[in-house]
Design a protein around this motif. Structure first.
Motif, PDB file in Angstrom:
ATOM      1  N   LEU A 487       0.852  -1.164  -0.039  1.00 51.58           N
ATOM      2  CA  LEU A 487       0.000   0.027   0.069  1.00 51.58           C
ATOM      3  C   LEU A 487       0.780   1.393   0.044  1.00 51.58           C
ATOM      4  O   LEU A 487       1.806   1.354   0.624  1.00 51.58           O
ATOM      5  N   VAL A 488       0.813   1.926  -0.990  1.00 49.58           N
ATOM      6  CA  VAL A 488       1.499   3.198  -1.178  1.00 49.58           C
ATOM      7  C   VAL A 488       0.723   4.637  -0.668  1.00 49.58           C
ATOM      8  O   VAL A 488      -0.407   4.702  -1.303  1.00 49.58           O
ATOM      9  N   ALA A 489       1.365   5.289   0.080  1.00 49.21           N
ATOM     10  CA  ALA A 489       0.786   6.535   0.224  1.00 49.21           C
ATOM     11  C   ALA A 489       1.660   7.553   0.695  1.00 49.21           C
ATOM     12  O   ALA A 489       2.702   7.316   1.144  1.00 49.21           O
ATOM     13  N   CYS A 490       1.644   8.892   0.334  1.00 50.26           N
ATOM     14  CA  CYS A 490       2.476   9.987   0.586  1.00 50.26           C
ATOM     15  C   CYS A 490       3.878   9.646  -0.233  1.00 50.26           C
ATOM     16  O   CYS A 490       4.932   9.875   0.259  1.00 50.26           O
ATOM     17  N   SER A 491       3.776   8.938  -1.410  1.00 46.54           N
ATOM     18  CA  SER A 491       4.883   8.362  -1.825  1.00 46.54           C
ATOM     19  C   SER A 491       4.775   7.974  -3.167  1.00 46.54           C
ATOM     20  O   SER A 491       3.648   7.647  -3.777  1.00 46.54           O
ATOM     21  N   ASN A 492       5.790   8.050  -4.061  1.00 46.35           N
ATOM     22  CA  ASN A 492       5.857   7.656  -5.198  1.00 46.35           C
ATOM     23  C   ASN A 492       7.073   6.888  -5.579  1.00 46.35           C
ATOM     24  O   ASN A 492       7.903   7.103  -6.208  1.00 46.35           O
ATOM     25  N   PRO A 493       6.926   5.566  -5.101  1.00 45.28           N
ATOM     26  CA  PRO A 493       8.419   4.847  -4.889  1.00 45.28           C
ATOM     27  C   PRO A 493       8.965   4.252  -6.268  1.00 45.28           C
ATOM     28  O   PRO A 493       9.934   4.223  -6.435  1.00 45.28           O
ATOM     29  N   LEU A 494       8.222   4.135  -7.308  1.00 49.71           N
ATOM     30  CA  LEU A 494       8.313   3.695  -8.601  1.00 49.71           C
ATOM     31  C   LEU A 494       9.270   4.903  -9.190  1.00 49.71           C
ATOM     32  O   LEU A 494      10.200   4.553  -9.828  1.00 49.71           O
ATOM     33  N   SER A 495       9.126   5.852  -9.201  1.00 48.54           N
ATOM     34  CA  SER A 495       9.656   7.056  -9.653  1.00 48.54           C
ATOM     35  C   SER A 495      10.763   7.389  -8.721  1.00 48.54           C
ATOM     36  O   SER A 495      12.057   7.699  -9.312  1.00 48.54           O
ATOM     37  N   ASN A 496      10.837   7.112  -7.228  1.00 44.84           N
ATOM     38  CA  ASN A 496      11.971   7.813  -6.416  1.00 44.84           C
ATOM     39  C   ASN A 496      12.841   6.932  -5.987  1.00 44.84           C
ATOM     40  O   ASN A 496      13.979   7.208  -5.644  1.00 44.84           O
ATOM     41  N   PHE A 497      12.549   5.484  -5.971  1.00 46.23           N
ATOM     42  CA  PHE A 497      13.337   4.396  -5.521  1.00 46.23           C
ATOM     43  C   PHE A 497      14.480   4.235  -6.691  1.00 46.23           C
ATOM     44  O   PHE A 497      14.163   4.650  -7.806  1.00 46.23           O
ATOM     45  N   ALA A 498      15.782   4.044  -6.312  1.00 49.02           N
ATOM     46  CA  ALA A 498      16.711   3.848  -7.277  1.00 49.02           C
ATOM     47  C   ALA A 498      16.621   2.615  -8.105  1.00 49.02           C
ATOM     48  O   ALA A 498      15.735   1.776  -7.575  1.00 49.02           O
ATOM     49  N   PHE A 773       9.107  11.460 -20.732  1.00 46.22           N
ATOM     50  CA  PHE A 773      10.343  11.429 -21.413  1.00 46.22           C
ATOM     51  C   PHE A 773       9.875  10.732 -22.997  1.00 46.22           C
ATOM     52  O   PHE A 773       8.853  10.092 -23.192  1.00 46.22           O
ATOM     53  N   ILE A 774      10.929  10.951 -23.762  1.00 44.73           N
ATOM     54  CA  ILE A 774      10.753  10.477 -25.171  1.00 44.73           C
ATOM     55  C   ILE A 774      10.848   8.980 -24.870  1.00 44.73           C
ATOM     56  O   ILE A 774       9.966   8.210 -25.201  1.00 44.73           O
ATOM     57  N   LYS A 775      11.682   8.475 -23.861  1.00 40.08           N
ATOM     58  CA  LYS A 775      11.630   6.981 -23.766  1.00 40.08           C
ATOM     59  C   LYS A 775      12.251   6.966 -22.392  1.00 40.08           C
ATOM     60  O   LYS A 775      13.225   7.654 -21.966  1.00 40.08           O
ATOM     61  N   GLY A 776      11.842   5.776 -21.602  1.00 36.50           N
ATOM     62  CA  GLY A 776      12.538   5.482 -20.445  1.00 36.50           C
ATOM     63  C   GLY A 776      12.196   6.534 -19.104  1.00 36.50           C
ATOM     64  O   GLY A 776      11.562   7.054 -19.156  1.00 36.50           O
ATOM     65  N   SER A 777      13.213   6.569 -18.031  1.00 35.12           N
ATOM     66  CA  SER A 777      13.470   7.394 -17.106  1.00 35.12           C
ATOM     67  C   SER A 777      14.786   7.493 -16.342  1.00 35.12           C
ATOM     68  O   SER A 777      15.472   6.519 -16.568  1.00 35.12           O
ATOM     69  N   TYR A 778      14.897   8.754 -15.832  1.00 37.79           N
ATOM     70  CA  TYR A 778      16.268   8.843 -15.446  1.00 37.79           C
ATOM     71  C   TYR A 778      16.563   8.021 -14.192  1.00 37.79           C
ATOM     72  O   TYR A 778      17.709   7.382 -13.886  1.00 37.79           O
ATOM     73  N   GLN A 779      15.542   7.263 -13.513  1.00 35.89           N
ATOM     74  CA  GLN A 779      15.538   6.586 -12.437  1.00 35.89           C
ATOM     75  C   GLN A 779      15.908   5.000 -12.823  1.00 35.89           C
ATOM     76  O   GLN A 779      16.347   4.103 -11.981  1.00 35.89           O
ATOM     77  N   GLU A 780      15.739   4.640 -14.154  1.00 33.47           N
ATOM     78  CA  GLU A 780      16.364   3.309 -14.651  1.00 33.47           C
ATOM     79  C   GLU A 780      17.835   3.333 -14.618  1.00 33.47           C
ATOM     80  O   GLU A 780      18.420   2.296 -14.248  1.00 33.47           O
ATOM     81  N   VAL A 781      18.711   4.371 -14.688  1.00 35.70           N
ATOM     82  CA  VAL A 781      20.190   4.130 -14.525  1.00 35.70           C
ATOM     83  C   VAL A 781      20.830   4.196 -12.943  1.00 35.70           C
ATOM     84  O   VAL A 781      21.853   3.946 -12.865  1.00 35.70           O
ATOM     85  N   SER A 782      19.949   4.773 -12.124  1.00 34.43           N
ATOM     86  CA  SER A 782      20.518   4.581 -10.777  1.00 34.43           C
ATOM     87  C   SER A 782      20.687   3.465  -9.924  1.00 34.43           C
ATOM     88  O   SER A 782      20.128   2.468 -10.730  1.00 34.43           O
ATOM     89  N   SER A 783      21.483   3.276  -8.808  1.00 35.59           N
ATOM     90  CA  SER A 783      21.794   2.022  -8.376  1.00 35.59           C
ATOM     91  C   SER A 783      20.964   1.724  -7.107  1.00 35.59           C
ATOM     92  O   SER A 783      21.093   2.694  -6.225  1.00 35.59           O
ATOM     93  N   THR A 784      20.839   0.417  -6.827  1.00 35.62           N
ATOM     94  CA  THR A 784      20.264   0.146  -5.305  1.00 35.62           C
ATOM     95  C   THR A 784      21.624  -0.201  -4.368  1.00 35.62           C
ATOM     96  O   THR A 784      21.349  -0.734  -3.394  1.00 35.62           O
ATOM     97  N   SER A 785      22.569  -0.247  -5.031  1.00 33.52           N
ATOM     98  CA  SER A 785      23.763  -0.698  -4.334  1.00 33.52           C
ATOM     99  C   SER A 785      23.955   0.478  -3.181  1.00 33.52           C
ATOM    100  O   SER A 785      24.199   1.666  -3.449  1.00 33.52           O
ATOM    101  N   VAL A 786      24.120  -0.125  -1.951  1.00 35.59           N
ATOM    102  CA  VAL A 786      24.112   0.848  -0.698  1.00 35.59           C
ATOM    103  C   VAL A 786      25.409   0.355   0.132  1.00 35.59           C
ATOM    104  O   VAL A 786      25.792  -0.861   0.263  1.00 35.59           O
ATOM    105  N   ASP A 787      25.660   1.558   0.770  1.00 37.77           N
ATOM    106  CA  ASP A 787      26.706   1.257   1.774  1.00 37.77           C
ATOM    107  C   ASP A 787      26.265   0.481   2.981  1.00 37.77           C
ATOM    108  O   ASP A 787      24.896   0.780   3.522  1.00 37.77           O
ATOM    109  N   CYS A 788      26.847  -0.814   3.556  1.00 36.41           N
ATOM    110  CA  CYS A 788      26.132  -1.632   4.345  1.00 36.41           C
ATOM    111  C   CYS A 788      25.855  -1.140   5.823  1.00 36.41           C
ATOM    112  O   CYS A 788      25.185  -1.550   6.495  1.00 36.41           O
ATOM    113  N   LEU A 789      26.482   0.041   6.127  1.00 35.84           N
ATOM    114  CA  LEU A 789      26.348   0.661   7.277  1.00 35.84           C
ATOM    115  C   LEU A 789      25.264   1.841   7.393  1.00 35.84           C
ATOM    116  O   LEU A 789      24.044   2.138   8.167  1.00 35.84           O
TER     117      LEU A 789
END
Lengths: 806, 206
Positions: A487-498, A773-789
């Motif tokens: 359930l998503v509220a106050c949020s747009n995760p598909l757009s804003n998650f990496a 966009f003409i195609k795709g989204s800028y959030q396609e190229v960002s990464s979910t790799s994170v620092d473990c801490l």
């Protein structure tokens, strides 16, 4: 062109100016012009965190315009172009009007209007079934900062709903690494490291390091510019030339993602040249504390250690003394009694060899030379010395950094190092200092009165960055962890998650059921199974405790909810009722929740309550006009009550079973390392030679206002700025269509060649939705790799290349 | 009396709040802007001039300059654009305007006037802003009139009241004791295209 001629004329005519020391008074009065115009006080609830008080002007039941509404202190009054168009979001032609159920494939934009009863019954039935079959936490809730109210916000009835049903509330991974780093030194958690912006007048230097407030925080900038006119020096460190750089006395370009090298070298330079503020170091930092060489622990009395052992998250240990070396008595003693503790040296305490923290720090920072920092950062040695001089001789230094450096995977180490720099030079805890441009404060409000429901909080700790993996494996921390609905509220995760393609490849296929509550068809709404229409800020009663300014402000309902939209809080109550939790999450009038929120003993002691809020509309609830709030002026929210130069205990920001022990052992003092991906030292750089930054511009706040009609006239489509050399090498001219790509994804949009962007970077204003966009989204190229801490999205830590055309 | 604007280019951050305030207050139709923000720098919005890292960039806002010696009023055959004798504001009377657009040709400043080729089109089906503003008329010219409807009531133009950086000062430059006159006396300032001899009332503090 006449226009070009006019512009050229202005440049030629520009002359010398005398600073003007006083702000001109502005008349903000915008009285109702006719007897039937009503004016309601409201507050922009955007997550730019500027907290602008606004008047909504209503004629014939329609909000006709928004105007800046005066605060009791004129300096705080103001708003931006987004605030002026809030009513257009309410009347948006593309507004979500009714509950909509998906009838085609996900994302195919085929919808069927259903009734609220049908929608609520479906949700209640499915959620009940998932909880029964897979456990309470199989229903997850994703809520972010998209609605900065109190009742109808992530921290409001939504949290009560999660607590009552013991749902999985996904842990945020936005903008928390920098503060996670400063927290090791000065406490305060990921966001508690800043002073009130009005305090910039007490600074001698405002160091804007990795932020562009002229574009992203114009209300903060007003204070900075006033201080500037009064003689405060503005220095800007940023890889790119920005509107802010253009206004500062000095702009220092730096290689992106290398800021930690600069901070480490500055600390080393200051300590190795004996330039620290010794009095401050002795009394307000742990510099004189004795550190065991063998155990790596601070030495304390048994009594003091017992205090720490007995501490809990709710009742943390504070102001716990430690052993220091008494220079007069030539023996060790407790920091709360020894008048003249040694700052440096190697000593023995009951046979245990130890040094002062400062001595250990000097050794740890010794490898970080100015020459290495210059090589890594591109900032010349002489300039680094000038920055050191600012810290040593031109304080108080107000550090205005926000979340740009935060978006690289070494950000927490930068936060830790720069906090140590401020502590050793006495640029913290005194007027005119800060560690951040964003001031978050909690006050004494009764938020728990809204969220607490007598049951335990949501189970598990699932961070946003691990959602795809958890859905894919059904496991987290080695245990089964099935998630069936989101359930998503106050949020747009598909757009804003990496790493957006994880949604299409993993998250969506693995999710049985996705429900989104919003006002527009965002990226997330578009791919949902059911979409619920939420009332906008003008259609609800609420209250906002501002960040970046010291007021609590009422949000008066200006009009009834349009179409079939409902306030967030009501929707949660209606779902809960159908699931048998109606008593735990009652459908109360928002004003009742606001009364609860405004009721606490401490508020009463300050003379603040609901009735006063209703009458005065805005109340300063922290600091005073004459003495703005100063971060940690009395003591630091740390175990010792001091700025802790040595982080004794390192724990991850979110523990979701990741392997972090080895990393933690290395970070008692910070160290410098390259950004994870966006580094010239990375082999991937040969394939993808450009760092992509996605900055905040005036046209949107994250993805909000993405399709506002007026703002889209000024800023109609996504663009990406590329430097002259990189454009030429790729045959790209302004207005050409270009595709930005890496192994994770791609997007196509228009290019603008800009000399603001150095070679090796591309920069784009963020917040667009996929279908813009003409195609795709800028959030396609960002990464979910994170620092473990730090466990934080690293949006700028991404390499790409750009080609002409699709 | 000559009402005027002083725009502080040191304070202006190019945020466009003034432009949006103007558009909404005056209920301007889609695509029409009476006040726009221009980047003084590169060819595009928010781009600087020079080569990295030796760069400069600033912003100006451009709307009717309310000239003391306007070119537009002299060429209007019907007196639809005229200088209000009381306020010095260059006014635009939609009832008199015959749509010849001589004023647009004569004005040295590009894009401050707009011609309604069609019936004005609006995204929203209600009027925004103040109810005191006259409706735009097909076949006529419109432009900034310094929010005359507000000024008459003693209010500042919407662009001035909305500016978050207090970069815009409104007042009578014929009165040496006005705040704007004192500000102009204390700061170096310039007019756009002063060589055209129109003596604009909009001044840019530099």
């Amino acid at each position: 062109m006449k226009l070009a001629a006019a512009t050229a004329g202005t440049c030629a005519a520009a002359g010398v100016c005398q600073p003007q020391l006083k702000a001109l008074a502005v008349d903000f009065s915008d009285k109702a012009e006719t007897s039937d115009e009503k004016v309601f006080t409201t507050i922009c609830r955007s997550n730019c965190f500027q907290g602008c008080k606004l008047d909504a002007h209503v004629r014939d039941g329609i909000v006709r315009k928004m105007t800046p509404s005066p605060y009791p202190e004129e300096d705080y009054t103001g708003c931006c172009l987004r605030g002026l168009t809030i009513h257009q979001r309410t009347y948006s032609p593309t507004r979500l009007k009714y509950p909509m159920k998906r009838v085609g494939d996900r994302g195919s934009d085929q919808w069927e209007r259903i009734t609220w009863d049908e929608a609520l019954d479906e949700i209640a039935e499915k959620f009940t079934e998932y909880r029964k079959q897979y456990g309470d936490g199989a229903v997850a809730v994703e809520a972010a900062s998209g609605n900065q109210g109190t009742v109808n916000a992530a921290k409001g009835v939504l949290t009560r709903f999660c607590n009552a049903l013991k749902l999985t509330k996904i842990a945020g991974c936005y903008d928390m690494a920098y503060g996670y780093g400063t927290n090791r030194v000065v406490g305060g958690g990921p966001y508690g490291n800043a002073s009130e912006i009005a305090g910039v007048k007490d600074a001698k230097t405002i160091l804007i390091w990795g932020a562009n407030p002229t574009n992203s925080s114009p209300q903060n900038w007003r204070f900075i510019e006033q201080a500037h006119e009064a003689g405060v020096r503005l220095v800007n460190i940023d890889p790119m030339y920005t509107g802010t750089a253009a206004k500062c006395d000095e702009w220092i370009p730096i290689t992106a993602g290398t800021d930690v090298y600069l901070a480490m070298a500055l600390v080393n330079y200051v300590v190795s040249n004996n330039l620290i503020d010794e009095d401050f170091a002795r009394t307000r930092t742990t510099a004189p504390f004795l550190l065991s060489k063998q155990s790596g622990k601070i030495l304390r009395s048994e009594e003091a250690n017992a205090q720490i052992t007995a501490a809990t998250a709710k009742a943390p240990a504070r102001n716990v003394p430690a052993y220091v070396w008494d220079e007069d008595a030539e023996t060790y003693g407790s920091s709360d009694t020894v008048a003249n503790p040694a700052l440096e040296g190697t000593y023995s305490v009951d046979g245990e060899e130890c040094t002062t923290v400062l001595t250990a720090l000097k050794e740890a920072f010794a490898p970080y030379t100015l020459e290495e920092a210059a090589d890594k950062t591109g900032v010349p040695v002489e300039t680094i010395k000038e920055i050191a001089d600012i810290y040593v001789n031109q304080g108080p230094v107000f550090l205005y950094t926000v979340f740009a450096i935060d978006h690289y995977q070494n950000a927490h180490l930068f936060g830790q190092a720069v906090a140590i720099l401020h502590a050793l030079t006495g640029n913290i805890g005194v007027p005119g200092t800060s560690l951040s441009g964003f001031w978050f404060w909690a006050g004494n409000f009764n938020g728990a009165g809204i969220t607490t429901v007598g049951t335990s909080a949501a189970y598990g700790k699932l961070p946003q960055c691990a959602l795809a993996e958890t859905l894919d494996t059904g496991m987290t921390a080695g245990k089964e962890y099935p998630i069936k609905a989101l359930l998503v509220a106050c949020s747009n995760p598909l757009s804003n998650f990496a790493e957006q393609n994880l949604w299409f490849d993993t998250i969506l296929p693995k999710l049985d059921y996705l429900v989104t509550m919003d006002t527009e068809f965002t990226d997330t709404a578009r791919y949902s199974d059911l979409v619920l229409p939420v009332a906008t800020w003008l259609e609800v009663d609420d209250v906002r405790v501002n960040f970046c300014n010291p007021f609590v402000v009422i949000n008066e309902k200006a009009i009834d909810p349009l179409y079939e939209s409902k306030p967030d809080a009501e929707i949660f109550a209606l779902i809960a009722e159908r699931m048998g939790y109606g008593e735990d999450v009652p459908n109360k009038d928002a004003k009742e929740w606001i009364k609860t929120f405004m009721t606490s003993d401490k508020l009463a002691a300050d003379g603040i309550d609901y009735d006063r809020l209703v009458k005065e509309k805005a109340i300063r609830a922290i600091g005073t006009p004459d003495k703005p709030f100063v971060f940690s002026e009395k003591s630091f929210a740390t175990t010792s009550g001091r700025a802790e130069l040595y982080a004794e205990s390192i724990t991850p920001r979110v523990d979701y079973g990741q392997d972090y022990k080895e990393a933690a052992a290395k970070e008692h003092f910070p160290y410098a390392r390259d950004a994870h991906e966006a580094s010239a030292a990375n082999n991937l750089h040969a394939t993808y030679p450009l760092v992509l930054t996605t900055g905040h511009y005036r046209w949107r706040t994250h993805t909000q206002w993405f399709n506002n009609p007026t703002l889209r006239e000024l800023d109609p489509e996504p663009i990406i700025y590329i430097g002259r050399d990189d454009a030429r090498a790729r045959g790209i001219k302004s207005d050409d269509e270009v595709t930005v790509f890496n192994d994770r994804g791609s997007f196509t949009l228009k290019a603008v060649v800009s000399d603001a962007v150095p070679s090796g970077y591309v920069n784009m204003p963020k917040g667009w939705q996929r279908n813009q966009f003409i195609k795709g989204s800028y959030q396609e190229v960002s990464s979910t790799s994170v620092d473990c801490l730090a466990v934080n999205f690293t949006f700028f830590d991404a390499l790409v290349d750009v080609r002409k055309g699709e | 009396m000559q009402y005027a604007l002083a725009i502080d280019t040191k304070r202006c951050i190019g945020c466009n709040t003034c432009a949006v305030a103007c558009k909404i207050e005056n209920n301007l139709p889609d695509t029409m802007w009476w006040n726009r923000v221009l980047t003084v720098g590169g060819d595009h919005t928010d781009t600087p001039q020079g080569s990295f890292p030796h760069l400069s960039m600033s912003y100006i806002t451009l709307s009717c300059q309310h000239c003391k010696n306007p070119a537009c009023t002299k060429v209007c055959p019907v007196g639809a654009t005229y200088k209000d004798s009381e306020t010095g504001i260059v006014m635009q009377d939609y009832k008199k305007c015959i749509g010849c657009r001589y004023c647009m040709a004569a004005c040295p400043y590009n894009g401050v006037r707009n011609f309604n080729w069609r019936e004005p089109e609006y995204t929203f089906d209600f009027s925004q802003g103040s109810e005191d503003v006259p409706s735009l008329v097909k076949g006529t010219v419109s432009k900034c009139i310094l929010c005359n409807h507000r000024v008459k009531k003693g209010l500042e133009p919407a662009c001035v009241a909305a500016c978050p950086e207090r970069a815009r000062t409104f007042g009578d430059i014929d009165d040496p004791n006005s705040a704007i006159s004192k500000l102009l006396a204390s700061r170096s300032n310039y007019q756009l295209l002063d060589e055209k001899g129109t003596n604009p009332s909009v001044r840019f503090l530099s």
